[in-house]
Design an enzyme around this catalytic site. Structure first.
Site, mmCIF file in Angstrom:
data_model
loop_
_atom_site.group_PDB
_atom_site.id
_atom_site.type_symbol
_atom_site.label_atom_id
_atom_site.label_comp_id
_atom_site.label_asym_id
_atom_site.label_seq_id
_atom_site.Cartn_x
_atom_site.Cartn_y
_atom_site.Cartn_z
ATOM 1 C CE1 TYR A 142 2.366 -3.245 4.343
ATOM 2 C CE2 TYR A 142 2.237 -3.299 1.949
ATOM 3 C CZ TYR A 142 1.633 -3.413 3.178
ATOM 4 O OH TYR A 142 0.287 -3.701 3.256
ATOM 5 C CE LYS A 170 0.676 -0.239 4.822
ATOM 6 N NZ LYS A 170 0.043 -0.311 3.473
#
Length: 314
Positions: A142, A170
């Site tokens: 992330y 992500k």
């Protein structure tokens, strides 16, 4: 109907970073979490991300996070991937979260670059590798420099992608061009971390999205992906544009957890919008904004809201 996971989409295509329902006295409401998880999958999500920022991970504790994974896994079964946040700027703490998520039945881990302390790239690499080594679960990186203060560098991405269990990222940098190059260079499956960039990410080869607006418009997002995959790019844009009122309302002020909790209350899935401090519940003006957005997107009609629910005072 959700989209099946594939090597190119290891966690599916449409995932929602799920809010963590609370009771009015501040406890995690596990029954409400199970109801919400089922609703989100019914609506079109093929993955759920638990205990991310939208799930109030900074203010929920280890036993609560583990219990949350367990009840959501029980609720959705094999209909959706359950990805558990294992994010901390304390590597040992993140390791414990990863291990507990695995014990509770999670399908994957979301690992954010360490926040606030702003480590070197070597520190980021060692942090993520230690977590990836702690369990057998696949890892989604992330990258969200707006919250962490540090961006994962291309060289660090390359090193992390060599780890067998690091399979996706992500990307919430807002830099679609850089994400496209990183995906091509590393072979990782990239997911847009910004709702408004779903189509540009798909156009650059991304796997899908990890969304906040998916609390309300997961079905349209899944349809966007289906149409894009089929080559109907004009149709994908047409559907995507129906979601923009919700995207703006839930993300525009930057208080995603606050606005998403207002949305699921308005949709009748939860009976309050309580959050733990330092977040405070949506104001009546905020709720009106979200209500108008849900109506404009055509997702509020027929929803039963909690009658007489008063705004929490946290």
């Amino acid at each position: 109907m959700v989209l099946p996971a594939t090597p190119a989409r290891p966690f599916g295509a449409v995932l929602t970073a799920m809010v963590t329902p609370m009771t009015p006295d501040g406890a995690v409401d596990l029954a409400a979490a199970a109801r919400l998880a089922k609703r989100l999958v019914d609506d079109g999500n093929d993955g759920l991300v638990l205990s991310g920022t939208t799930g109030e991970s900074p203010t929920t504790h280890a036993p609560e996070k583990q219990d949350l994974v367990r009840v959501v896994v029980d609720a959705v079964g094999d209909r959706a991937a359950v990805v558990a946040g294992a994010g901390s700027n304390d590597t040992d703490h993140a390791l414990r979260m990863a291990e507990q998520a695995a014990e509770a039945g999670a399908d994957g881990l979301l690992v954010v670059s360490p926040y606030y302390s702003r480590p070197s790239q070597e520190g980021v690499y060692r942090h993520v590798t230690a977590i990836a080594d702690a369990t057998d679960l696949p890892v989604m990186l992330y990258d969200v420099p707006g919250r962490t203060g540090v961006r994962i560098a291309p060289a660090t991405y390359a090193r992390l992608a060599a780890h067998d269990r690091v399979v996706a990222s992500k990307d919430a940098t807002g830099d679609v061009y850089a994400a496209a190059k990183l995906a091509a260079a590393t072979g990782l499956a990239f997911y847009s971390g910004d709702d408004g960039l779903l189509l540009p990410f798909l156009a650059h080869g991304a796997a899908g999205i990890v969304s906040v607006s998916g609390h309300a418009v997961a079905g349209p997002f899944a349809e966007v992906v289906r149409r894009f995959d089929a080559g109907d790019h004009a149709g994908a844009l047409e559907v995507f544009l129906t979601t923009t009122p919700v995207i703006d309302a839930l993300n525009g002020a930057g208080f995603q957890a606050v606005m998403a909790k207002a949305a699921v209350e308005l949709l009748g899935v939860t009976d309050n919008r309580f959050l733990r401090l330092p977040n405070v519940a949506a104001t009546e003006d905020d709720v009106a904004l979200v209500r108008d957005a849900l109506a404009a997107a055509g997702v509020l009609a027929g929803a039963t809201t909690a009658a007489g629910a008063a705004a929490p005072t946290n």
